[in-house]
Design a protein around this motif. Structure first.
Motif, PDB file in Angstrom:
ATOM      1  N   GLN A 182      10.087  91.969  41.524  1.00 31.28           N
ATOM      2  CA  GLN A 182       8.912  92.212  41.799  1.00 31.28           C
ATOM      3  C   GLN A 182       8.298  92.657  40.416  1.00 31.28           C
ATOM      4  OE1 GLN A 182       7.301  92.063  44.776  1.00 31.28           O
ATOM      5  NE2 GLN A 182       9.194  91.036  45.544  1.00 31.28           N
ATOM      6  N   PRO A 183       7.009  92.363  40.322  1.00 28.38           N
ATOM      7  CA  PRO A 183       6.354  93.026  39.108  1.00 28.38           C
ATOM      8  C   PRO A 183       6.343  94.452  38.821  1.00 28.38           C
ATOM      9  CG  PRO A 183       4.939  91.490  40.342  1.00 28.38           C
ATOM     10  CD  PRO A 183       5.902  91.745  41.227  1.00 28.38           C
ATOM     11  N   GLY A 184       6.508  95.230  37.835  1.00 24.17           N
ATOM     12  CA  GLY A 184       6.630  96.433  37.534  1.00 24.17           C
ATOM     13  C   GLY A 184       8.217  96.885  37.162  1.00 24.17           C
ATOM     14  N   THR A 185       8.888  96.014  37.664  1.00 26.25           N
ATOM     15  CA  THR A 185      10.492  96.128  37.466  1.00 26.25           C
ATOM     16  C   THR A 185      11.008  95.990  35.951  1.00 26.25           C
ATOM     17  OG1 THR A 185      10.744  95.665  39.826  1.00 26.25           O
ATOM     18  CG2 THR A 185      12.770  95.851  38.348  1.00 26.25           C
ATOM     19  N   ASP A 186      11.903  97.006  35.447  1.00 26.12           N
ATOM     20  CA  ASP A 186      12.538  96.568  34.170  1.00 26.12           C
ATOM     21  C   ASP A 186      13.622  95.574  34.299  1.00 26.12           C
ATOM     22  OD1 ASP A 186      10.707  98.507  32.829  1.00 26.12           O
ATOM     23  OD2 ASP A 186      12.027 100.107  33.360  1.00 26.12           O
ATOM     24  N   VAL A 187      13.540  94.463  33.283  1.00 28.40           N
ATOM     25  CA  VAL A 187      14.563  93.562  33.319  1.00 28.40           C
ATOM     26  C   VAL A 187      14.950  93.526  31.784  1.00 28.40           C
ATOM     27  CG1 VAL A 187      13.664  92.355  35.359  1.00 28.40           C
ATOM     28  CG2 VAL A 187      12.960  91.798  33.137  1.00 28.40           C
ATOM     29  N   GLU A 188      16.232  92.952  31.775  1.00 28.94           N
ATOM     30  CA  GLU A 188      16.882  92.529  30.421  1.00 28.94           C
ATOM     31  C   GLU A 188      17.744  91.238  30.733  1.00 28.94           C
ATOM     32  OE1 GLU A 188      18.983  94.596  26.817  1.00 28.94           O
ATOM     33  OE2 GLU A 188      20.057  94.698  28.637  1.00 28.94           O
ATOM     34  N   VAL A 189      17.086  90.231  29.919  1.00 26.69           N
ATOM     35  CA  VAL A 189      17.874  88.891  30.176  1.00 26.69           C
ATOM     36  C   VAL A 189      18.075  88.444  28.744  1.00 26.69           C
ATOM     37  CG1 VAL A 189      17.382  86.597  30.676  1.00 26.69           C
ATOM     38  CG2 VAL A 189      16.322  88.328  32.025  1.00 26.69           C
ATOM     39  N   LYS A 190      19.318  88.124  28.471  1.00 31.58           N
ATOM     40  CA  LYS A 190      19.961  87.322  27.467  1.00 31.58           C
ATOM     41  C   LYS A 190      20.135  86.078  27.226  1.00 31.58           C
ATOM     42  CE  LYS A 190      22.480  91.513  26.040  1.00 31.58           C
ATOM     43  NZ  LYS A 190      23.852  92.320  25.816  1.00 31.58           N
ATOM     44  N   LEU A 191      19.432  85.340  26.448  1.00 36.38           N
ATOM     45  CA  LEU A 191      19.467  83.942  26.210  1.00 36.38           C
ATOM     46  C   LEU A 191      20.040  83.283  25.036  1.00 36.38           C
ATOM     47  CD1 LEU A 191      15.627  82.984  26.935  1.00 36.38           C
ATOM     48  CD2 LEU A 191      17.321  83.408  28.639  1.00 36.38           C
ATOM     49  N   GLU A 192      20.824  82.096  25.185  1.00 37.01           N
ATOM     50  CA  GLU A 192      21.326  81.459  24.144  1.00 37.01           C
ATOM     51  C   GLU A 192      20.596  80.267  23.846  1.00 37.01           C
ATOM     52  OE1 GLU A 192      24.981  78.779  24.229  1.00 37.01           O
ATOM     53  OE2 GLU A 192      25.746  80.900  23.564  1.00 37.01           O
ATOM     54  N   ARG A 193      19.970  80.183  22.470  1.00 35.61           N
ATOM     55  CA  ARG A 193      19.446  79.162  21.801  1.00 35.61           C
ATOM     56  C   ARG A 193      19.911  78.621  20.555  1.00 35.61           C
ATOM     57  NH1 ARG A 193      13.561  81.160  20.757  1.00 35.61           N
ATOM     58  NH2 ARG A 193      13.444  81.073  22.859  1.00 35.61           N
ATOM     59  N   ALA A 194      20.599  77.549  20.281  1.00 38.51           N
ATOM     60  CA  ALA A 194      21.072  76.717  19.407  1.00 38.51           C
ATOM     61  C   ALA A 194      22.125  78.031  18.655  1.00 38.51           C
ATOM     62  CB  ALA A 194      20.228  76.563  18.423  1.00 38.51           C
ATOM     63  N   GLY A 195      23.076  78.533  19.559  1.00 42.60           N
ATOM     64  CA  GLY A 195      23.932  79.194  19.189  1.00 42.60           C
ATOM     65  C   GLY A 195      23.794  80.610  19.052  1.00 42.60           C
ATOM     66  N   LYS A 196      22.331  81.030  18.878  1.00 43.48           N
ATOM     67  CA  LYS A 196      22.017  82.402  18.641  1.00 43.48           C
ATOM     68  C   LYS A 196      21.494  83.052  20.054  1.00 43.48           C
ATOM     69  CE  LYS A 196      20.303  81.578  14.128  1.00 43.48           C
ATOM     70  NZ  LYS A 196      18.824  81.168  13.218  1.00 43.48           N
ATOM     71  N   GLU A 197      21.578  84.410  19.838  1.00 42.36           N
ATOM     72  CA  GLU A 197      21.289  85.184  21.220  1.00 42.36           C
ATOM     73  C   GLU A 197      20.018  85.492  21.259  1.00 42.36           C
ATOM     74  OE1 GLU A 197      23.909  88.529  23.538  1.00 42.36           O
ATOM     75  OE2 GLU A 197      22.578  89.653  21.987  1.00 42.36           O
ATOM     76  N   ILE A 198      18.871  85.381  22.184  1.00 42.03           N
ATOM     77  CA  ILE A 198      17.528  85.956  22.205  1.00 42.03           C
ATOM     78  C   ILE A 198      17.655  86.726  23.557  1.00 42.03           C
ATOM     79  CG2 ILE A 198      15.273  85.177  22.565  1.00 42.03           C
ATOM     80  CD1 ILE A 198      16.439  83.728  20.434  1.00 42.03           C
ATOM     81  N   VAL A 199      17.114  88.093  23.362  1.00 43.77           N
ATOM     82  CA  VAL A 199      16.665  88.885  24.374  1.00 43.77           C
ATOM     83  C   VAL A 199      15.619  89.227  24.796  1.00 43.77           C
ATOM     84  CG1 VAL A 199      17.552  91.608  24.849  1.00 43.77           C
ATOM     85  CG2 VAL A 199      18.808  90.263  23.362  1.00 43.77           C
ATOM     86  N   ILE A 200      15.298  89.251  25.977  1.00 51.24           N
ATOM     87  CA  ILE A 200      14.046  89.537  26.680  1.00 51.24           C
ATOM     88  C   ILE A 200      14.117  90.872  27.469  1.00 51.24           C
ATOM     89  CG2 ILE A 200      12.268  88.934  28.332  1.00 51.24           C
ATOM     90  CD1 ILE A 200      12.937  85.795  27.544  1.00 51.24           C
TER      91      ILE A 200
END
Length: 631
Positions: free
Chosen positions: A579-597
């Motif tokens: 739901q909008p307003g909720t804090d989230v943390e998502v870790k992605l992998e792109r070409a071997g590197k970690e991307i954090v949202i």
């Protein structure tokens, strides 16, 4: 899953109130007495429940006993007889009589004049399902059966069969269960008996005919039960949640609000004093059911949904599913054909009018929400647009009446899902046409009320004459529409109906969630790596695009939980509840590197075709729109 055959004959002979021998009297005749039947939940062995059937005295040398091949409301072959083991027939001296199994569901008993009773053991169906709820003719989960220590789903058509010559007989059913179990059923209860040690309770039920056996499911076990009233209808909500994640009390609050609105929408339509909702929440183990949805009965519904859903998703699913099933009290309970009223469980014939049974019911379940202010107009239009898009992927030139009448044939069965899409749209078009013809005074709900008043639950209509009758009760344009687009295969131009109410389709920014763009998923599984990755569609999802997600990015961790093959269904499923307003943390992998949202959720949007009121709509169109949506 293979199961061993029950070998202890004694276990199959337990029948409360029925002796192993009896004297032959005139009033023992099978045609004049209730069929005595017993289900023993205290004597389960090898995951099988013993059943005993005592029909009374036959005067013919041969009789046949069947379990249903097809049950009402499923429109598919289930073959419940294949879950039966160790079928035996006994004479009055306890000796075994000759029995021949004619097919998966049928047993022929010879020397039937000496028949005292039959016994057999029943396997459940839940733990034989495959992923997606589809196996080789495995029953759809809500029509299936469950046998486990803490829960028994007793769709009685999976346990109790019928003799061909006694389908109109009454049934006396004894269910023997541990006294600690809760039980719920709308079937008429005629007595209870507790064992001397207090460990078991035998509950006796009475069914007027075999139909009432199949039409009244039961829940036994560790249940959470709540009751409430909707007008003068008593609603009984029974919930089985394996881990106790969900409670009947929370679900009751959602159901009560929704069903009060439904009753207000229906008005004078009231054909049952009690309505039962049986909710089985499936776990994630191998033996859990996998076919999610619901099956209607005349005064109840069995619902199967995944327990993993959060409260918000479960509430929305229950609204969508149960609202549809509850509206079946209009049709087929109050309005149905001879095919429904005199249903043949072995070789059924089917009505031509699934557009009405399922389609109009689904339309009511969608329309009442905007009519009673449970959803906004935009959300209603979005659902209608979704049905148009889904229907467009089916065979739009197929006769709906021909499809309905031949629904078990593969060519037509593959199109069955369209009854909930195009079927609902047919209901919508009739509604708009009737509003137009009557200056907003009449709609499809008033038509169904008129049909209900004429027929009711005890009088079927003649299938081939329904459209002619509806035309006479309404307007020539309704008959023309039905004959052209429902009997005939001419596709419907929905825009011509929307034009009547000043609504049009345009490319607009529409709200979406964090898993889809409208109805199209933005995630897919990568078979090579086992990862869940974003597709090209992620570019059009405003939340992910604004936070830098790219096509091909693999989701590795969501809010601290690492994504694996084993938990992917559960974790990704949780995104539907964001739901909008909720804090989230998502870790992605792109070409071997970690991307954090790491951010706070904002409402996500995408571009898509949607329905909406046209800026230049005339007052006449607006008046008809208001009559359609709020009348």
């Amino acid at each position: 899953m293979n199961k061993n055959t029950l070998t202890a004959v004694a276990a199959g002979l337990l029948l409360v109130g029925c002796n192993s021998t009896k004297s032959l009297k005139k009033d023992d005749s099978a045609v004049n007495n209730p069929i005595e039947s017993s289900i023993d939940l205290t004597n389960v062995k090898n995951d099988q429940v013993p059943v005993v059937i005592n029909p009374g005295r036959f005067t013919t040398e041969k009789v046949t006993y069947r379990l249903p091949r097809v049950v009402q409301g499923t429109y598919s072959v289930s073959n419940f007889g294949k879950y039966v083991d160790d079928f035996k027939a006994f004479d009055y001296n306890g000796e075994v009589l000759p029995v021949q199994k004619l097919d998966e569901n049928t047993w022929e008993i010879t020397s039937a004049t000496q028949l005292d009773k039959v016994s057999y053991a029943v396997n459940d169906t839940f733990d034989q399902e495959k992923v997606g709820g589809i196996g080789e003719e495995v029953p759809f989960s809500p029509s299936g059966t469950n046998i486990e220590e803490t829960n028994y789903v007793l769709n009685l058509h999976g346990f109790i069969g019928y003799f061909d010559v006694l389908k109109k007989n009454q049934y006396k059913l004894d269910v023997i269960a541990p006294s600690k179990f809760k039980r719920t059923s709308a079937l008429q209860e005629v007595g209870t008996k507790t064992s001397e040690d207090g460990a078991t309770v035998t509950t006796s039920f009475l069914a007027p005919r075999y139909f009432d056996i199949t039409d009244n499911p039961m829940f036994y076990g560790e249940l959470d039960v709540e009751e409430f009233n909707v007008g003068d209808i008593k609603i009984v909500l029974s919930v089985y949640s394996p881990t106790k994640k969900h409670s009947a009390k929370k679900i009751k609050a959602v159901m009560e609000k929704m069903m009060q609105a439904q009753k207000s929408y229906l008005g004078s339509v009231n054909s049952t004093p009690r309505y039962d909702i049986y909710l089985y929440l499936a776990g994630q183990n191998e033996g859990s059911p996998k076919g999610f949805g619901a099956l209607e009965h005349h005064t109840s519904t069995v619902v199967v949904l995944p327990e993993v859903m959060d409260d918000a998703r479960l509430a929305q699913s229950m609204i969508d599913v149960v609202s549809h099933e509850f509206f079946h009290i209009v049709t087929p309970l109050s309005v149905h054909s001879e095919d429904v009223h005199y249903f043949d469980y072995d070789q059924p014939t089917f009505s031509k009018h699934l557009w009405m049974y399922e389609g109009v019911t689904e339309y009511f379940a969608t329309h009442f929400q905007v009519n009673k202010g449970l959803v906004k107009e935009d959300e209603f239009f979005s659902k209608i647009m979704g049905k148009i898009n889904s229907a467009s992927r089916m065979n739009d030139a197929m006769s709906f009446t021909k499809m309905s009448e031949n629904i078990l044939e593969k060519e037509y069965h593959d199109q069955y899902i369209n009854v909930y899409q195009k079927g609902a749209l047919i209901g919508m078009c009739i509604d708009i046409l009737m509003r137009e013809e009557s200056n907003g005074e009449r709609g499809i709900l008033s038509l169904m009320k008129e049909l209900s008043n004429k027929y009711g639950k005890n009088q079927p209509f003649e299938d081939d004459k329904l459209i002619e009758e509806i035309t006479a009760m309404t307007y020539p344009s309704i008959g023309e529409f039905l004959n052209t687009h429902v009997v005939g295969g001419t596709p419907i131009d929905y825009n011509s109906f929307f034009e009547k109410v000043g609504v049009g389709v345009a490319e607009r920014k529409i709200e979406t969630d964090y898993v889809r763009n409208g109805g199209a998923f933005i995630l897919r599984g990568d078979q090579a790596t086992g990862n869940i990755i974003f597709t090209e569609a992620v570019k059009a999802n405003s939340f992910w695009a604004e936070n830098g997600a790219l096509p091909g990015d693999a989701i590795k961790v969501i809010n601290g939980t690492a994504l694996t093959r084993e938990n992917a269904r559960q974790v990704i499923g949780g995104l539907f509840g964001w739901q909008p307003g909720t804090d989230v943390e998502v870790k992605l992998e792109r070409a071997g590197k970690e991307i954090v949202i790491k951010t706070k959720l904002t409402q996500s949007y995408t571009m898509g075709k949607s329905l909406g009121v046209k800026p230049d709509a005339t007052q006449k169109q607006k008046n008809l729109l208001n009559a359609w949506l709020k009348g």
